[in-house]
Scaffold this motif. Structure first.
Motif, PDB file in Angstrom:
ATOM      1  N   GLY A  60      44.983  34.886  39.511  1.00 22.42           N
ATOM      2  CA  GLY A  60      45.600  35.776  38.532  1.00 22.42           C
ATOM      3  C   GLY A  60      44.582  36.744  37.946  1.00 22.42           C
ATOM      4  N   LEU A  61      43.403  36.229  37.610  1.00 24.56           N
ATOM      5  CA  LEU A  61      42.366  37.091  37.038  1.00 24.56           C
ATOM      6  C   LEU A  61      41.948  38.163  38.039  1.00 24.56           C
ATOM      7  N   ILE A 118      43.716  39.503  40.351  1.00 21.00           N
ATOM      8  CA  ILE A 118      44.746  40.534  40.402  1.00 21.00           C
ATOM      9  C   ILE A 118      44.731  41.353  39.106  1.00 21.00           C
ATOM     10  N   PHE A 119      44.586  40.643  38.003  1.00 16.08           N
ATOM     11  CA  PHE A 119      44.609  41.297  36.701  1.00 16.08           C
ATOM     12  C   PHE A 119      43.475  42.310  36.573  1.00 16.08           C
ATOM     13  N   SER A 120      42.343  42.018  37.212  1.00  8.82           N
ATOM     14  CA  SER A 120      41.201  42.919  37.096  1.00  8.82           C
ATOM     15  C   SER A 120      41.520  44.293  37.668  1.00  8.82           C
ATOM     16  N   PHE A 127      44.098  45.994  36.841  1.00  9.51           N
ATOM     17  CA  PHE A 127      44.777  46.843  35.878  1.00  9.51           C
ATOM     18  C   PHE A 127      43.945  47.119  34.630  1.00  9.51           C
ATOM     19  N   GLY A 128      43.018  46.182  34.318  1.00  8.99           N
ATOM     20  CA  GLY A 128      42.272  46.380  33.082  1.00  8.99           C
ATOM     21  C   GLY A 128      41.009  47.183  33.317  1.00  8.99           C
ATOM     22  N   TRP A 188      39.485  49.552  39.631  1.00 12.34           N
ATOM     23  CA  TRP A 188      39.312  48.549  40.682  1.00 12.34           C
ATOM     24  C   TRP A 188      37.846  48.370  41.047  1.00 12.34           C
ATOM     25  N   ASN A 199      35.629  47.234  37.035  1.00 15.83           N
ATOM     26  CA  ASN A 199      35.871  45.974  36.348  1.00 15.83           C
ATOM     27  C   ASN A 199      35.175  44.787  36.994  1.00 15.83           C
ATOM     28  N   LEU A 220      35.211  40.954  35.200  1.00 15.48           N
ATOM     29  CA  LEU A 220      36.423  40.140  35.309  1.00 15.48           C
ATOM     30  C   LEU A 220      36.576  39.568  36.719  1.00 15.48           C
ATOM     31  N   SER A 221      36.318  40.390  37.723  1.00 18.13           N
ATOM     32  CA  SER A 221      36.444  39.885  39.093  1.00 18.13           C
ATOM     33  C   SER A 221      35.447  38.772  39.347  1.00 18.13           C
TER      34      SER A 221
END
Ligand code: HEM
Ligand SMILES: [Cu+2]
Lengths: 212, 550, 107
Positions: free
Chosen positions: B133-134, B136-138, B140-141, B145, B163, B166-167
């Motif tokens: 999830g993180l 994938i989430f990375s 958008f935040g 990319w 990002n 987060l990744s």
């Protein structure tokens, strides 16, 4: 026939529920190995930079207070002892004594953290922190030394906190008689974790404080 | 009364899908500690991740159809290959076989009712989902990319504004999941083998999972701390990897590959284990050289720690270490060679049934051998310097990773599908899909060897016109491959819905999972079995042998 | 029917009775550890040159061995635990040495 099948199911249930102290200890040890290699990566970095910048490490180490480090070593060794004594006490069925020993451990752990807090605080006060004013004027080797110092002692401190939580949880279970004289593996696992944290400090102390 | 007990426990007749549990509906899955349900949950999530990353791969190939910009900008391309790599590596090939088939079949194959720590097992799954999830989430935040490549090399990964933190954190969480699974499996294998199941009576799949688990436990923490250092570096500038402060970026590469080379064995060992199950089953013969195969799994796990430097030949490490690492790399080829020869020897004079899983296994041996042999070119210092960072490398690692683990993942789904779901798939369609995949695979990746050898660099969205023809063929290959994969999935899904009921042992396999109903009941066995022979002997053969010796 | 697995590690899973617990030994070990701490601090004061690091590491290793064997019970533990620890340390040492094949010849 139907009787036969019945015992089979009962047996099945019994085995399924079977408590396996050695198994849980083995799991704990494997977990400790991951901790060893987690710190292992940092020790490799330490070795590398100490090899590359031997003199700077000596200079930087002068900033640390051997006395503080020594006291903290004694504190941790003592806290390790009291965990072991706590296990012995529980094994002998002396729940109260066990809890008192563990309280000493918790107390020691907290004192260790307080000491660490003051040590770090003093460094920060002098501007010795990543990108801090004093550190920026120092040589490359010293920057590496302090980078590693903060990461390694910081991670170690984090482990102390986790260890304390683990021991606290186990104490609560002892109080509620979930862990008893013949069911104490979880206490032993908490102890194993705590000793490992101790061992890491046994290496951190000479490597950071005792370079002259 | 007696029967009432059985019904209440639900062990005798009801399979694990239909057993009554405290929770209903989705919660019965999300709160389960049953290793089989957890395995199925991994399988379904992993399929989604795989299809996502596959789509990214196809889009990249589409971009490479013509020189210059075709469908995306350079920056998008950089992000796509990073995400493709990160998802494929950390969410598909590393956890793949152990998490899905290890979970489902490890306890059954050693005659146990579950893993040693069932709740920890569920925790691993949650960490896997959170990590995924993180990742994938990375997208958008933050600053966009990630564009570092899946290797997160410093100093670029510290400087880029995308990002990364987060990744990297996602990869860290996924590592934790992997560690806990490994720890769980090692303890399970040591503690829960049924009576008579000695180490040398374990199926070879279990041996490979055992070796893999050790790598997971002993290598993953190293990448864990390395990734944490990247985050700290980005957040506070501690400097240990920053050359402007006196840090040494090459040390990052060391730490990264200290994990990531052993990790390629996390990817391939379980696949080799599955091959060692499929081949004796469909050659109707005990495996040739059981002990060498078992031991070579452990040997591979150990020597896997000695060779990480071959990823760093052109990074500026010392000449001495380059020579040493090159030498050691050749040693690693030996245990893998042992396995290939043993598989082939097992086939010799067997009565081979060319079923779909077997077809995939053959495809594996073919593709993996090409991957392995081209690996020697990369392991030799002087030739590597010529082709490093070109499409030759891209071709090589797809041949070993996709052709190794990926193809065997498909084989495993087919091999164990009847057991996991209690249904049969359409055999003919499965074979057609396998053949299309085999063709597509080679059309897609083989041209990459050629253009790589000619100097086409990897990780570029553009190229010189002279490479056009190879890129064209390769892109067409990607379409063939993807059609094969889609046919395969459609066929499996239709088997799931309309397939005929599977018997408990459709392939005449000899390991323990084929002795229980399909799908298995909640606790796998009515009564813990007792084993008195090796994994690939038909009980009748064993009995006959005994009589002869008397 | 024999339901035991006949492996060293395969006792009945209860390890409580493995050896007799006692306070005395552990307190002695603790005293030993404190003395070694004093020694390592004292030795660091002497100028041993390049030997200093070696001495410090040897003392730290001896201390760890005490903790592992007594506080962590490994001395009284099953063979399997010892082998496991051996494997873990072996891997770490291998990795450290191979890294230094690069560093020693680069700096
Ligand atoms: C499904 C079809 C697939 C296609 C069409 C595909 C295509 C590609 C392409 C075009 C690249 C970029 C090459 C470059 O510009 O350097 C790439 C990189 C990569 N692929 Fe795949 N691939 C597929 C499947 C897989 C699988 C199954 C795996 C893993 C098992 C995988 C792992 C990787 C990795 C690790 C990279 C390197 C990423 C990086 O450079 O950071 N791929 N792939
Ligand atoms: Cu490698």
């Amino acid at each position: 026939m139907s009787n036969n099948v019945n015992t089979a199911v009962e047996e099945v249930q019994e085995i399924h529920m079977h408590r396996d102290d050695f198994g849980s200890k083995m799991g704990m040890w494997l977990f400790l190995f991951t901790e060893v290699l987690l710190f292992g990566g940092l020790f490799i970095l330490y070795a590398a930079y100490r090899y590359i910048y031997p003199e700077a490490f000596v200079v930087a180490s002068g900033e640390l207070d051997v006395f503080m480090g020594g006291i903290n070593t004694v504190i941790l060794l003592t806290s390790s002892l009291t965990v072991v004594l706590g296990i012995v006490a529980l094994q002998k069925g002396n729940k109260k004594l066990c809890l008192s020993f563990l309280w000493i451990t918790v107390f020691c752990g907290i004192v260790f953290l307080v000491n660490k807090y003051f040590e770090w605080g003093a460094k920060f006060h002098h501007g010795i922190y990543p990108k801090g004013p004093a550190l920026q004027d120092m040589s490359e080797g010293e920057v590496m030394y302090f980078g590693l110092y903060y990461v390694m002692t910081g991670l170690h401190g984090l482990h102390i906190i986790v260890g304390l939580a683990f021991i606290g949880f186990v104490m609560w279970q002892i109080k509620r008689n979930i862990l008893t004289a013949d069911n104490f593996q979880r206490l032993e696992n908490a102890g194993l974790y705590w000793h490992l944290v101790d061992i890491i400090w046994i290496f951190l102390f000479p490597l950071f404080y005792l370079i002259h | 009364m007696a029967n009432g007990t059985i019904a209440a426990h639900g062990t005798a007749e009801v399979d694990f899908y239909h057993v009554k549990s405290k929770h209903k509906g989705l919660l019965a899955w999300l709160l389960t500690t049953d290793h089989k349900r957890i395995g199925i949950m991994y399988l379904s999530c992993m399929t989604v991740f795989f299809l996502t990353a596959m789509t990214f791969g196809v889009l990249m190939r589409l971009e490479m159809l013509t020189p210059g910009m075709t469908i995306m900008t350079a920056q998008t391309y950089n992000s796509l290959f990073t995400l493709h790599g990160v998802i494929m590596i950390f969410l598909f090939i590393i956890p793949g076989i152990p998490a899905v088939f290890g979970n489902f079949f490890l306890p059954i194959q050693i005659g146990a009712m579950d893993v040693q720590f069932p709740r920890l097992n569920l925790l691993s799954w949650y960490l896997y989902i959170i990590g995924g999830g993180l990742a994938i989430f990375s997208l958008f935040g933050g600053g966009g990319w990630v564009d570092t490549g899946w290797t997160f090399y410093v100093p670029y990964s510290v400087r880029t504004t995308t990002n990364v933190s987060l990744s990297v954190f996602a990869a860290f969480v996924l590592g934790f999941s992997s560690i806990l699974t490994g720890l769980n499996f090692i303890t399970t294998i040591h503690r829960l083998r049924c009576p008579g199941m000695t180490f040398f009576r374990m199926p070879l799949f279990i041996w490979s999972i055992y070796a893999t688990s050790w790598i997971q436990v002993l290598a993953t923490p190293v990448i864990g701390i390395t990734l944490v250092l990247i985050i700290l570096e980005r957040a506070f500038g501690i400097g240990v990897f920053d050359p402007t402060l006196g840090g040494d970026p090459i040390l990052y590469q060391h730490l990264f590959w200290i994990y990531s080379h052993p990790a390629v064995y996390i990817m391939i060992l379980p696949a080799m284990g599955v091959v060692s199950e499929i081949i004796p089953t469909f050659a109707r013969k005990p495996i040739f050289g059981y002990v060498p195969i078992a031991i070579s799994s452990l040997a591979i796990a150990l020597v896997g720690y000695l060779v990480w430097g071959h990823h760093m030949f052109s990074s500026g490490i010392s000449d001495t270490s380059r020579v040493i690492f090159s030498l050691l790399t050749f040693i690693v080829a030996l245990p893998s060679g042992i396995k290939v020869f043993n598989w082939v020897a097992t086939l010799y004079k067997g009565s081979i049934v060319m079923s779909a899983p077997m077809l995939y296994a053959m495809l594996f041996i073919f593709i993996f051998s090409i991957g392995g042999l081209t690996g020697l070119v990369l392991g030799a210092l002087n030739t590597d310097l010529h082709v490093t960072d070109t499409y030759y490398v891209v071709a090589h690692f797809h041949y070993v990773m996709f052709g190794g683990m990926g193809i065997i993942f498909f084989a495993s789904v087919h091999y164990w599908f009847p057991k996991m779901f209690g249904k049969m798939y359409n055999e003919k369609m499965a074979k057609v899909a396998a053949i299309i995949i085999g063709v597509g695979f080679n059309v897609l990746y083989f041209p990459m060897f050629i253009m790589g050898y000619m100097g086409m660099p990897r990780r570029y969205y553009d190229y010189l016109p002279e490479f056009q023809i190879y890129h064209l063929i390769s892109t067409v290959g990607s379409w063939i491959l993807v059609s094969g994969i889609l046919i395969m999935i459609a066929n499996l899904l239709s088997g799931l819905r309309n397939g005929s009921k599977a018997s408990s042992n459709p392939w005449e396999g000899t390991t323990l999972e084929w002795t229980v109903p399909s799908p298995p009941p909640l606790l796998n066995f009515d009564k813990i079995p007792t084993v008195d022979h090796g994994p690939y002997e038909h009980p009748e053969i064993a009995r006959r042998k005994e009589e002869e010796s008397k | 029917m024999d339901t035991n697995n006949h492996h060293d590690e395969h006792n009945d899973g209860h390890i409580a009775e493995a050896h007799h617990p006692s306070y005395g030994v552990n307190i002695l070990v603790w005293i030993g550890l404190l003395s070694l701490t004093a020694v390592t601090v004292a030795v660091a004061g002497i100028n041993l040159g390049s030997l200093a690091l070696t001495v410090a590491l040897i003392i730290a290793t001896v201390k760890s061995l005490f903790v592992v064997n007594f506080f962590m019970h490994v001395k009284f533990d099953n063979k399997v635990v010892k082998i496991f620890i051996g494997v873990c340390m072996l891997i770490f040492v291998i990795v450290l040495i191979l890294t230094f094949f690069d560093l020693t010849f680069r700096f």
